[in-house]
Structures are given as structure tokens and as C-alpha cells.
Design an enzyme around this catalytic site. Structure first.
Site, PDB file in Angstrom:
ATOM      1  N   HIS A  26       1.949   1.408  -3.667  1.00 35.88           N
ATOM      2  CA  HIS A  26       0.662   1.540  -4.329  1.00 35.88           C
ATOM      3  C   HIS A  26      -0.071   2.756  -3.777  1.00 35.88           C
ATOM      4  O   HIS A  26       0.120   3.148  -2.633  1.00 35.88           O
ATOM      5  CB  HIS A  26      -0.186   0.271  -4.180  1.00 35.88           C
ATOM      6  CG  HIS A  26      -0.495  -0.119  -2.774  1.00 35.88           C
ATOM      7  ND1 HIS A  26       0.456  -0.675  -1.922  1.00 35.88           N
ATOM      8  CD2 HIS A  26      -1.636  -0.044  -2.059  1.00 35.88           C
ATOM      9  CE1 HIS A  26      -0.113  -0.919  -0.742  1.00 35.88           C
ATOM     10  NE2 HIS A  26      -1.375  -0.539  -0.802  1.00 35.88           N
ATOM     11  N   HIS A  40      -3.831   4.477  -3.275  1.00 31.97           N
ATOM     12  CA  HIS A  40      -5.289   4.320  -3.238  1.00 31.97           C
ATOM     13  C   HIS A  40      -5.915   5.587  -3.821  1.00 31.97           C
ATOM     14  O   HIS A  40      -5.538   6.691  -3.424  1.00 31.97           O
ATOM     15  CB  HIS A  40      -5.786   4.168  -1.801  1.00 31.97           C
ATOM     16  CG  HIS A  40      -5.332   2.938  -1.118  1.00 31.97           C
ATOM     17  ND1 HIS A  40      -6.140   1.838  -0.964  1.00 31.97           N
ATOM     18  CD2 HIS A  40      -4.144   2.628  -0.524  1.00 31.97           C
ATOM     19  CE1 HIS A  40      -5.471   0.899  -0.305  1.00 31.97           C
ATOM     20  NE2 HIS A  40      -4.260   1.358  -0.032  1.00 31.97           N
TER      21      HIS A  40
END
Length: 133
Positions: free
Chosen positions: A98, A100
């Protein structure tokens, strides 16, 4: 492999979803650095960049560009941080790739600080030889 992100994707954990397509989805981070901090997450639970197929990784970065533009337009942030913690030693808490995207402002008083090292004489050249690609 089941992660907190697969549970979010399946609707078992509530989230504020910002985007979803065949490869990735985006949500607001529940513990934001600044409001609007979002996560772009691969649908498949690839643990690291190395495990992620090139087309998915390229798509993730395209979505990061779109998210950056949206944050600047809507929140009028001055900049963004794009952060991928890639493996446990880097601070990755969830072993599911993932990214940010954090809105930043000139006077937000937030810092990301990593201490720096120096090379000894000749050491930098040696690292350079070993790390060419």
C-alpha cells in the site's frame, strides 16, 4: 493471505472508500498524519514491491498521481508525501502493498526524519559498483 486490507475490501471492516478498480482501491487512513491522508492498496495482498507485478505497480503509481492532483485541488495542500514501507524492517505494519499519500502544508509542523550516514573514503564508489542496474 488475509490482511486488514482484504477485510476492508470485502466489507468486513468499515472504511471510507475513495476509489476501486480491478487492480487497486483507495481509502482514507483511519489514523491520518493530516486530514485527507489516504492509502492506495493493491487488491491482491502482495507483501512487497518485489512480489507485485509490474502492471499493477504502474497502475498504483498512476493512481498516486491522480490522488496527488485531487488533494491539491480539493484540500489546497502545498505538497504530498508518497510513502511505501516495503518490508517489516522499513516499518511496514501490514504485509500487503500500500502507498500512503499524505497532504502536506507549509506550516503543518509534521516531520519525517531518518538519520543519515556518511561513506568512508572509497566506500561510496564500491557501493556504486555493487548496486549498478
Amino acid at each position: 493471505m488475509e490482511t486488514i486490507f482484504t477485510k476492508i475490501l470485502e466489507g468486513d471492516i468499515p472504511s471510507v472508500k475513495l476509489h476501486e478498480d480491478e487492480l487497486c482501491f483507495a481509502i482514507l487512513d483511519i489514523n491520518p498524519v493530516n486530514k485527507g491522508h489516504l492509502l492506495i492498496i493493491t487488491k491482491q495482498p502482495y507483501p512487497t514491491l518485489e512480489a507485485c507485478p509490474q502492471p499493477t505497480l504502474c497502475h498504483l503509481m498512476q493512481l498516486a498521481k491522480t490522488a496527488d492532483t485531487k488533494l491539491r485541488q480539493v484540500l489546497h495542500c502545498d505538497a504530498t508525501n508518497l510513502i511505501i514501507n516495503n518490508g517489516k524492517a522499513s516499518g511496514q505494519e501490514v504485509p500487503h502493498l500500500h502507498l500512503h499519500v499524505i497532504p502536506r502544508y507549509e506550516q503543518d509542523n509534521k516531520t519525517i526524519h531518518l538519520s543519515k550516514e556518511t561513506y568512508t573514503d572509497g566506500e561510496m564508489a564500491e557501493y556504486g559498483k555493487q548496486l549498478e542496474f
